[in-house]
Design a protein around this motif. Structure first.
Motif, PDB file in Angstrom:
ATOM      1  N   ASP A  37       0.812  -1.230   0.000  1.00  0.00           N
ATOM      2  CA  ASP A  37       0.000   0.000   0.000  1.00  0.00           C
ATOM      3  C   ASP A  37       0.840   1.272   0.000  1.00  0.00           C
ATOM      4  N   LEU A  38       2.159   1.116  -0.038  1.00  0.00           N
ATOM      5  CA  LEU A  38       3.030   2.285   0.084  1.00  0.00           C
ATOM      6  C   LEU A  38       2.796   3.306  -1.024  1.00  0.00           C
ATOM      7  N   GLY A  39       2.656   2.815  -2.250  1.00  0.00           N
ATOM      8  CA  GLY A  39       2.482   3.725  -3.384  1.00  0.00           C
ATOM      9  C   GLY A  39       1.289   4.647  -3.205  1.00  0.00           C
ATOM     10  N   LYS A  40       0.161   4.078  -2.803  1.00  0.00           N
ATOM     11  CA  LYS A  40      -1.059   4.862  -2.613  1.00  0.00           C
ATOM     12  C   LYS A  40      -0.890   5.859  -1.477  1.00  0.00           C
ATOM     13  N   MET A  41      -0.278   5.413  -0.367  1.00  0.00           N
ATOM     14  CA  MET A  41      -0.073   6.299   0.782  1.00  0.00           C
ATOM     15  C   MET A  41       0.794   7.500   0.414  1.00  0.00           C
ATOM     16  N   MET A  42       1.891   7.225  -0.263  1.00  0.00           N
ATOM     17  CA  MET A  42       2.813   8.306  -0.624  1.00  0.00           C
ATOM     18  C   MET A  42       2.171   9.258  -1.620  1.00  0.00           C
ATOM     19  N   LYS A  43       1.404   8.694  -2.548  1.00  0.00           N
ATOM     20  CA  LYS A  43       0.707   9.532  -3.533  1.00  0.00           C
ATOM     21  C   LYS A  43      -0.266  10.477  -2.842  1.00  0.00           C
ATOM     22  N   GLU A  44      -1.027   9.961  -1.879  1.00  0.00           N
ATOM     23  CA  GLU A  44      -1.988  10.806  -1.156  1.00  0.00           C
ATOM     24  C   GLU A  44      -1.264  11.890  -0.357  1.00  0.00           C
ATOM     25  N   GLY A  45      -0.135  11.509   0.249  1.00  0.00           N
ATOM     26  CA  GLY A  45       0.626  12.490   1.023  1.00  0.00           C
ATOM     27  C   GLY A  45       1.168  13.611   0.156  1.00  0.00           C
ATOM     28  N   VAL A  46       1.696  13.253  -1.012  1.00  0.00           N
ATOM     29  CA  VAL A  46       2.228  14.258  -1.934  1.00  0.00           C
ATOM     30  C   VAL A  46       1.100  15.137  -2.479  1.00  0.00           C
ATOM     31  N   LYS A  47      -0.058  14.527  -2.781  1.00  0.00           N
ATOM     32  CA  LYS A  47      -1.201  15.306  -3.273  1.00  0.00           C
ATOM     33  C   LYS A  47      -1.651  16.333  -2.239  1.00  0.00           C
ATOM     34  N   GLU A  48      -1.651  15.930  -0.971  1.00  0.00           N
ATOM     35  CA  GLU A  48      -2.093  16.830   0.089  1.00  0.00           C
ATOM     36  C   GLU A  48      -1.204  18.062   0.199  1.00  0.00           C
ATOM     37  N   ILE A  49       0.070  17.875  -0.120  1.00  0.00           N
ATOM     38  CA  ILE A  49       1.031  18.951   0.095  1.00  0.00           C
ATOM     39  C   ILE A  49       1.448  19.628  -1.208  1.00  0.00           C
ATOM     40  N   ALA A  50       0.877  19.186  -2.333  1.00  0.00           N
ATOM     41  CA  ALA A  50       1.304  19.668  -3.650  1.00  0.00           C
ATOM     42  C   ALA A  50       1.179  21.184  -3.797  1.00  0.00           C
ATOM     43  N   LEU A  51       0.022  21.729  -3.416  1.00  0.00           N
ATOM     44  CA  LEU A  51      -0.164  23.181  -3.564  1.00  0.00           C
ATOM     45  C   LEU A  51       0.792  23.964  -2.675  1.00  0.00           C
ATOM     46  N   THR A  52       1.112  23.399  -1.496  1.00  0.00           N
ATOM     47  CA  THR A  52       2.091  24.055  -0.623  1.00  0.00           C
ATOM     48  C   THR A  52       3.456  24.082  -1.291  1.00  0.00           C
ATOM     49  N   GLY A  53       3.814  22.969  -1.924  1.00  0.00           N
ATOM     50  CA  GLY A  53       5.081  22.896  -2.635  1.00  0.00           C
ATOM     51  C   GLY A  53       5.154  23.898  -3.767  1.00  0.00           C
ATOM     52  N   VAL A  54       4.078  23.996  -4.543  1.00  0.00           N
ATOM     53  CA  VAL A  54       4.024  24.968  -5.642  1.00  0.00           C
ATOM     54  C   VAL A  54       4.141  26.384  -5.095  1.00  0.00           C
ATOM     55  N   MET A  55       3.428  26.638  -4.010  1.00  0.00           N
ATOM     56  CA  MET A  55       3.454  27.974  -3.408  1.00  0.00           C
ATOM     57  C   MET A  55       4.872  28.355  -2.993  1.00  0.00           C
ATOM     58  N   GLY A  81       5.636  15.400   2.598  1.00  0.00           N
ATOM     59  CA  GLY A  81       4.355  14.845   2.157  1.00  0.00           C
ATOM     60  C   GLY A  81       4.352  13.326   2.200  1.00  0.00           C
ATOM     61  N   ILE A  82       5.457  12.723   1.782  1.00  0.00           N
ATOM     62  CA  ILE A  82       5.578  11.264   1.844  1.00  0.00           C
ATOM     63  C   ILE A  82       5.576  10.791   3.296  1.00  0.00           C
ATOM     64  N   THR A  90      -0.979   4.467   7.274  1.00  0.00           N
ATOM     65  CA  THR A  90      -0.788   3.273   8.096  1.00  0.00           C
ATOM     66  C   THR A  90      -1.603   3.316   9.387  1.00  0.00           C
ATOM     67  N   GLY A  91      -2.137   4.493   9.720  1.00  0.00           N
ATOM     68  CA  GLY A  91      -2.867   4.649  10.976  1.00  0.00           C
ATOM     69  C   GLY A  91      -1.954   4.930  12.152  1.00  0.00           C
ATOM     70  N   ILE A  92      -0.646   5.106  11.859  1.00  0.00           N
ATOM     71  CA  ILE A  92       0.327   5.315  12.926  1.00  0.00           C
ATOM     72  C   ILE A  92       0.060   6.619  13.672  1.00  0.00           C
ATOM     73  N   MET A  93      -0.268   7.672  12.919  1.00  0.00           N
ATOM     74  CA  MET A  93      -0.460   8.979  13.540  1.00  0.00           C
ATOM     75  C   MET A  93      -1.622   8.958  14.536  1.00  0.00           C
ATOM     76  N   GLN A  94      -2.738   8.363  14.114  1.00  0.00           N
ATOM     77  CA  GLN A  94      -3.905   8.285  14.999  1.00  0.00           C
ATOM     78  C   GLN A  94      -3.601   7.424  16.224  1.00  0.00           C
ATOM     79  N   ALA A  95      -2.896   6.318  15.994  1.00  0.00           N
ATOM     80  CA  ALA A  95      -2.553   5.408  17.093  1.00  0.00           C
ATOM     81  C   ALA A  95      -1.657   6.095  18.113  1.00  0.00           C
ATOM     82  N   MET A  96      -0.718   6.911  17.643  1.00  0.00           N
ATOM     83  CA  MET A  96       0.172   7.624  18.558  1.00  0.00           C
ATOM     84  C   MET A  96      -0.615   8.578  19.455  1.00  0.00           C
ATOM     85  N   GLY A  97      -1.517   9.319  18.841  1.00  0.00           N
ATOM     86  CA  GLY A  97      -2.315  10.263  19.616  1.00  0.00           C
ATOM     87  C   GLY A  97      -3.192   9.572  20.644  1.00  0.00           C
ATOM     88  N   ASN A  98      -3.867   8.516  20.224  1.00  0.00           N
ATOM     89  CA  ASN A  98      -4.757   7.788  21.138  1.00  0.00           C
ATOM     90  C   ASN A  98      -3.984   7.146  22.279  1.00  0.00           C
TER      91      ASN A  98
END
Length: 428
Positions: A44-62, A296-297, A305-313
């Motif tokens: 699932d790494l490819g999909k995760m990294m793609k979503e992360g880069v998409k989320e930050i793409a406009l910030t990168g362009v800016m 972004g990656i 992976t759900g790691i971020m949510q798990a850490m907070g909880n």
């Protein structure tokens, strides 16, 4: 298990960059990829990294076009009058220079955008630090401390997230925080004074700091690129750009892209001059953008992976039930590491609702917990997950690891001061 992997990932990342074993870009990409593969998330790494880069793409362009735009304006000499005015005011006095840095950052930060604040303040102040032989880490430290306090403004990001997450207004979240922000700014000015005194003593004893990065983008401009006759036009264009940013008329990345193209044509009608500007600053823009997409990656894998949510909880779950009556203080204290190791979106939309649900059962109102969650913002901008942080260190020509080590204790001090102020004033 996910929580362990998350903290292991961040621990390895911090060790590698602070000991300068890897560049931030390399560590941001390789560390989470390796941890995710070990944890069995390889397919699932490819999909995760793609979503992360998409989320930050406009910030990168800016950031790419923000660097190009403000670098062009520096080349034209737009900021020279400001630099000269500040230089005249502070003279050859490191203490006045550091306090001036804090004042300028506070004022420029009113626009709510960290990236433009970094570019403008470093453009104005770095030449002064160079002339006086001051350590540029002092500059990045003060800018980040003041920016961290001003980041609490409703249009700065985290406060808007709190209001949206808890469905509360600015009168319940932001307005009560104003005295706490003023206390935080008082601390920043005290730190600026202390650092100024230390720099003055260091310069008198050991001489001027000379190890500036020759490739930093806020350097000496080429006289052939100056456009003093166009300073009014360039100023008006910059004011329009900042107005568009504040009013949020179009995405900021697109605004910078358009503004850069207009500025290029106005100031440098000849094609060879336009190409010269791009080639002169492209390396710096690409360097910053690379770290942004690397971040972004990193966050894409943490989220996917759900790691971020798990850490907070997990952090929330370690709090004993008997401490429930102190949930407001606990929230404020834990907001420092949580907003450092997690993104603002993950914390305010994923973790804060869990905290407020717990608070509801204990009779603690959501607005109190919402305000408590903002205390950690004093240290948040130092996080390696904040894209604009890489812009700041690149502009000043310092290493991220050096900036982190130099600034961390002062940033934690900001959070402690704000926490004590909020408790004394009964704001949380």
């Amino acid at each position: 298990m996910l929580t362990f992997l998350g903290f292991l990932m961040i621990f390895i990342f911090m060790i590698l960059i602070m000991n300068k074993k890897l560049t931030p870009l390399t560590a941001l990409v390789l560390v989470p990829v390796l941890i995710a593969i070990v944890a069995g998330f390889g397919p699932d790494l490819g999909k995760m990294m793609k979503e992360g880069v998409k989320e930050i793409a406009l910030t990168g362009v800016m950031l790419i076009f923000a660097i190009l735009y403000f670098s062009l304006m520096i080349d034209t000499g737009l900021f020279e009058p400001l630099v000269n005015a500040i230089l005249k005011a502070v003279g050859d006095n490191p203490v006045k220079t550091t306090i001036g840095t804090a004042i300028l950052t506070t004022l420029v930060s009113l626009d709510g955008d960290g990236s433009s604040t970094y570019i403008i303040v470093v453009a104005a102040m770095l030449p002064l630090y160079k002339r006086q032989g001051m350590n540029p880490l002092v500059l990045t430290c003060i800018i980040m401390l003041a920016g961290g306090i001003m980041n609490i403004l409703p249009w700065g990001g985290p406060t808007a997230r709190v209001m949206s997450s808890l469905k509360l207004g600015h009168t319940e979240i932001f307005v009560p925080m104003i005295p706490v922000m003023l206390i935080g700014l008082a601390w920043v000015f005290l730190v600026a004074y202390i650092l100024g005194v230390k720099e003055r003593k260091r310069i008198n004893k050991h001489g001027k700091y000379t190890r500036y990065n020759p490739q930093d983008i806020i350097g000496e401009a080429d006289p052939a690129l100056r456009r003093p006759k166009l300073i009014i036009i360039n100023l008006l264009l910059t004011i329009v750009l900042l107005s568009v940013m504040i009013l949020d008329i179009i995405p900021l990345g697109i605004a910078f892209m358009i503004a850069f193209c207009i500025a290029s044509v106005i100031n440098y009608p000849k094609l060879k001059d336009q190409q010269k500007i791009i080639s002169k600053h492209a390396g710096n823009a690409l360097s910053v953008a690379g770290m942004i997409f690397g971040a972004g990656i990193f966050t894409g894998i943490l989220n996917g992976t759900g790691i971020m949510q798990a850490m907070g909880n997990s952090i929330i779950n370690i709090i004993p039930q008997s401490w429930g009556g102190y949930l407001n203080i606990i929230t404020a204290v834990f907001s420092v590491p949580l907003t450092f190791f997690l993104t603002n979106d993950a914390y305010y939309f994923g973790i804060l609702p869990v905290i407020t649900a717990t608070g509801h059962q204990l009779g603690i109102s959501p607005d109190v917990l919402g305000r408590a969650s903002l205390v950690g913002q004093a240290s948040h901008l130092l996080s390696p997950l904040v894209p604009s942080t890489y812009l700041l260190v690149s502009l000043a020509g310092v290493e991220f690891s050096d900036h982190l080590k130099f600034t961390l204790k002062w940033a934690i001090g900001s959070s402690i001061v704000m926490l004590l102020g909020a408790l004394i004033l009964h704001i949380i």
